[in-house]
Design an enzyme around this catalytic site. Structure first.
Site, PDB file in Angstrom:
ATOM      1  N   HIS A  39       0.838  -1.209   0.000  1.00  0.00           N
ATOM      2  CA  HIS A  39       0.000   0.000   0.000  1.00  0.00           C
ATOM      3  C   HIS A  39       0.866   1.250   0.000  1.00  0.00           C
ATOM      4  O   HIS A  39       2.054   1.216   0.315  1.00  0.00           O
ATOM      5  CB  HIS A  39      -0.901   0.032   1.240  1.00  0.00           C
ATOM      6  CG  HIS A  39      -0.158   0.160   2.543  1.00  0.00           C
ATOM      7  ND1 HIS A  39       0.570  -0.876   3.085  1.00  0.00           N
ATOM      8  CD2 HIS A  39      -0.004   1.215   3.378  1.00  0.00           C
ATOM      9  CE1 HIS A  39       1.128  -0.478   4.213  1.00  0.00           C
ATOM     10  NE2 HIS A  39       0.810   0.794   4.414  1.00  0.00           N
ATOM     11  N   ARG A  45       5.427   5.813  14.381  1.00  0.00           N
ATOM     12  CA  ARG A  45       5.334   6.425  13.046  1.00  0.00           C
ATOM     13  C   ARG A  45       4.824   7.854  13.142  1.00  0.00           C
ATOM     14  O   ARG A  45       3.892   8.132  13.904  1.00  0.00           O
ATOM     15  CB  ARG A  45       4.364   5.604  12.185  1.00  0.00           C
ATOM     16  CG  ARG A  45       4.400   5.993  10.717  1.00  0.00           C
ATOM     17  CD  ARG A  45       3.452   5.148   9.894  1.00  0.00           C
ATOM     18  NE  ARG A  45       2.150   5.782   9.780  1.00  0.00           N
ATOM     19  CZ  ARG A  45       1.201   5.410   8.930  1.00  0.00           C
ATOM     20  NH1 ARG A  45       1.408   4.384   8.126  1.00  0.00           N
ATOM     21  NH2 ARG A  45       0.046   6.019   8.886  1.00  0.00           N
ATOM     22  N   ASP A  75       0.382   5.016   1.998  1.00  0.00           N
ATOM     23  CA  ASP A  75      -0.389   5.402   3.177  1.00  0.00           C
ATOM     24  C   ASP A  75      -1.562   6.326   2.825  1.00  0.00           C
ATOM     25  O   ASP A  75      -1.419   7.258   2.014  1.00  0.00           O
ATOM     26  CB  ASP A  75       0.513   6.112   4.197  1.00  0.00           C
ATOM     27  CG  ASP A  75       1.491   5.139   4.836  1.00  0.00           C
ATOM     28  OD1 ASP A  75       1.138   3.954   4.996  1.00  0.00           O
ATOM     29  OD2 ASP A  75       2.616   5.564   5.158  1.00  0.00           O
ATOM     30  N   HIS A  95       4.716   0.268   0.222  1.00  0.00           N
ATOM     31  CA  HIS A  95       5.471  -0.504   1.208  1.00  0.00           C
ATOM     32  C   HIS A  95       4.615  -1.625   1.790  1.00  0.00           C
ATOM     33  O   HIS A  95       3.390  -1.621   1.642  1.00  0.00           O
ATOM     34  CB  HIS A  95       6.055   0.393   2.303  1.00  0.00           C
ATOM     35  CG  HIS A  95       5.022   1.181   3.056  1.00  0.00           C
ATOM     36  ND1 HIS A  95       4.413   2.303   2.530  1.00  0.00           N
ATOM     37  CD2 HIS A  95       4.476   1.010   4.285  1.00  0.00           C
ATOM     38  CE1 HIS A  95       3.550   2.786   3.407  1.00  0.00           C
ATOM     39  NE2 HIS A  95       3.560   2.015   4.475  1.00  0.00           N
TER      40      HIS A  95
HETATM   41  C1  SIN Z   1       3.111   1.118   7.800  1.00  0.00           C
HETATM   42  O1  SIN Z   1       2.463   0.656   6.886  1.00  0.00           O
HETATM   43  O2  SIN Z   1       3.199   2.325   7.993  1.00  0.00           O
HETATM   44  C2  SIN Z   1       3.850   0.180   8.741  1.00  0.00           C
HETATM   45  C3  SIN Z   1       5.182  -0.192   8.201  1.00  0.00           C
HETATM   46  C4  SIN Z   1       5.916  -1.109   9.138  1.00  0.00           C
HETATM   47  O3  SIN Z   1       5.482  -1.306  10.273  1.00  0.00           O
HETATM   48  O4  SIN Z   1       6.960  -1.607   8.743  1.00  0.00           O
END
Ligand code: SIN
Length: 279
Positions: free
Chosen positions: A99, A270, A101, A255
């Site tokens: 995806h 995050r 974000d 990612h």
């Molecule tokens: C995310 O999708 O922001 C999480 C990425 C992760 O935890 O590696």
């Protein structure tokens, strides 16, 4: 200006930055040099950092205003921070699929900065895929087809009542009805506002369909694009250690947080940098 080194990690995307302490204030020239490295490599990795929540927030603000997640509860003390946690018994993890974000928002995030607090003994890597490279690799005929298309994105499949993320115990979701009803249109191919490069901008987690196509046509085309966008040759993979940081460009990268560490904790912090309407 602080000097730092930039070492690409694959032929596709990603670079490891060495020589910077992200807990310290950065001068304007250093931030400009980091932004240039970000635009060129699309995801930057840093090792051996020690960031308090406040220091992570201060670092993020060098790159723009910070956002918050509309459907997942933030850290109670720091509304800018999303604690990305997988508990040992969790069957699913946050971000466990390809995806970009929050593409269900009219103005999806510019990028995210993820800091590793606790990582499993093995596994829990994050994969990244370069959406400029994916677009560039399409045939001219396919580019002509996808260039003018518009896609519909929704948060429903992830954060609606029966969404994937409802099955996480560690992450608390909110406003299921809002998520279920969310629909927004974005170009299938967006132009990066800083580099002018084109990138594919559809993803399996949030893209529902292509505007103006029958559902069978839309499904077939999206299925091709979802698979094409994350082919091995467009990707890199990051092995986390406590204190690692990854900063990715949500305008040019997808990612995927792998969940291959059942029975162990993974705790990350995050923050996200607000973005503009894709064009
Ligand atoms: C995310 O999708 O922001 C999480 C990425 C992760 O935890 O590696």
């Amino acid at each position: 200006m602080s000097s730092f080194t930039i070492a690409p990690v694959t032929g596709a995307l990603g670079a490891e930055i060495d020589g910077l302490d992200l807990s310290q204030p950065l001068d304007t020239d250093t931030v400009a040099a980091m932004r240039a490295a970000f635009n060129e490599n699309h995801v930057l990795f840093f090792r051996d950092q020690a960031l308090s929540p406040r220091e992570q927030i201060a670092f993020g603000r060098n790159f723009g205003e910070l956002g918050s997640h509309p459907y997942v509860e933030a850290n109670p003390d720091y509304p800018e921070i999303l604690d990305v946690i997988t508990e040992p018994a969790d069957r699913i993890n946050f971000g466990g699929g390809w995806h970009s974000d929050v593409t269900f928002l009219p103005e999806p995030d510019l990028g995210s900065i993820l800091y590793a607090v606790d990582v499993p003994s093995v596994g829990g890597d994050t994969l990244f895929a370069d959406q400029h490279a994916a677009y560039d690799a399409l045939s001219d005929t396919m580019k002509e087809l996808v260039d003018p298309l518009v896609a519909i994105h929704t948060a429903n499949m992830q954060y609606g009542g029966k969404g994937y993320s409802q099955r996480s115990t560690a992450m608390v979701t909110r406003d299921e009805a809002g998520a279920a009803a969310s629909e927004v249109e974005h170009p299938v191919v967006r132009t990066h506002p800083e580099t002018g490069r084109k990138a594919l901008f559809v993803n399996r987690a949030f893209t529902l369909g292509i505007k103006g196509m029958h559902s069978g046509e839309s499904r077939a085309l999206l299925e091709f694009l979802f698979a094409h966008a994350v082919k091995e040759r467009f990707t890199c993979r990051f092995r986390w250690q406590p204190g690692s940081v990854a900063m990715w460009d949500n305008r040019s990268v997808q990612h995927y947080a792998l969940h291959d560490y059942k029975g162990e904790w993974r705790r990350m912090r995050r923050i996200t940098i607000k973005g503009n309407r894709p064009t």
